[in-house]
Design an enzyme around this catalytic site. Structure first.
Site, PDB file in Angstrom:
ATOM      1  N   THR A 177      64.651  17.786   4.462  1.00 17.22           N
ATOM      2  CA  THR A 177      63.506  16.791   4.570  1.00 17.22           C
ATOM      3  C   THR A 177      63.536  16.053   6.057  1.00 17.22           C
ATOM      4  OG1 THR A 177      63.615  16.154   2.259  1.00 17.22           O
ATOM      5  CG2 THR A 177      62.232  14.632   3.525  1.00 17.22           C
ATOM      6  N   PHE A 179      61.843  13.210   8.512  1.00 17.30           N
ATOM      7  CA  PHE A 179      61.421  11.922   8.476  1.00 17.30           C
ATOM      8  C   PHE A 179      60.828  11.492   9.690  1.00 17.30           C
ATOM      9  CE2 PHE A 179      64.667  12.370   5.395  1.00 17.30           C
ATOM     10  CZ  PHE A 179      64.427  11.227   4.441  1.00 17.30           C
TER      11      PHE A 179
END
Length: 288
Positions: A177, A179
């Site tokens: 992921t 960010f």
């Protein structure tokens, strides 16, 4: 909270033990992490001075973009000052006394459940949808029993006192992921040579070939665009907003010319931030 303590606090959406919490701890060791019920609340914590930074997920290598982030960023009043890539390592967690043989159900966020299909099939577990991974861990810790497990992080196991029955149960090893790290103020100047990333949103004029002309400047000036996503604006099918990342700094001649050309063909252009490229990005670039 004192101003010094707030300056070393980083807000995230979710409960303690969420992957966003883990990302905060890895990106800023020693900082206080501040759980928030929503992305809006995490941003407000920064605007209101309760946190110095916010850690907001924007995309996942398997699930794609994170909904709502594109809508919140332009009007947040915050600046992107960094990026962080967090490897998602799912664990099968259960209360003490449970074992693989006793489990019947696995609780987690729907995206996480979709990333562990092999283990669910192997162990014949019923998938139970929860609001988030850390919330699932909290729930089964409170419920107890030997039939329910959670798919969550190692940090969640530590926080909620759960046993790790299996590690790395995700189907794909590259599950990562990305960010955005947000702040009230942009990174201070001056610009220097190095690996930079610039994020911006824009809306092209509603005329033929507007997008083609707007993006042409990046090609002719040798600027690498690594992200381009489109979104509806205000529910209108003729008004489209784009969120984009490019390699480089607006003070670099090529990037500067490309952004000037983009502004000419756009109804609106806002730079969200310029920040250092994360080592994970650089490693992938070299791998290509």
């Amino acid at each position: 909270m004192s101003s010094d303590a707030a300056a070393r606090t980083i807000a995230f959406q979710g409960l303690p033990g969420a992957y966003s919490d883990l990302a905060c701890r890895h990106a800023h060791p020693g900082w206080t992490t501040l759980p928030c019920p929503s992305f809006e609340a995490a941003m407000e914590a920064v605007r209101g001075g309760r946190a110095g930074l916010a850690m907001l997920p924007c995309e996942n290598s398997l699930a794609g973009r994170v909904p709502d982030i594109h809508r919140l960023l332009p009007d947040s009043g915050l600046h992107v000052v960094g990026e962080h890539f967090e490897r998602v390592e799912h664990c099968l967690l259960a209360p003490k006394g449970a074992s693989i043989a006793t489990l019947k159900r696995a609780h987690s966020h729907p995206v996480a459940l979709g990333q562990v299909l092999r283990i669910l099939k192997e162990l014949d577990l019923q998938a139970v949808i929860e609001a988030d991974t850390a919330g699932a861990a909290h729930l089964i810790a409170e419920r107890g029993g030997v039939e329910d497990a959670a798919i969550a992080s190692e940090l969640a196991a530590e926080i909620y006192g759960l046993e790790i029955l299996r590690r790395n149960v995700e189907d794909e090893a590259h599950n990562t992921t990305r960010f955005y790290v947000m702040s009230r103020t942009p990174l201070p100047g001056p610009y220097d040579a190095g690996n930079w990333v610039t994020s911006f949103v824009f809306r092209v004029r509603n005329i033929p070939a507007a997008l083609y002309k707007a993006l042409g400047g990046f090609a002719t000036n040798g600027v690498n665009m690594t992200k381009l996503e489109s979104y509806m604006v205000g529910g209108a099918f003729t008004a489209t907003q784009f969120l984009s990342d490019v390699d480089g700094h607006p003070e670099e001649p090529g990037v500067k010319r490309a952004l000037e050309e983009l502004a000419f063909f756009s109804a609106d252009l806002r730079v969200l931030g310029t920040y250092r490229a994360h080592p994970y990005r650089l490693a992938q670039r070299e791998g290509n």
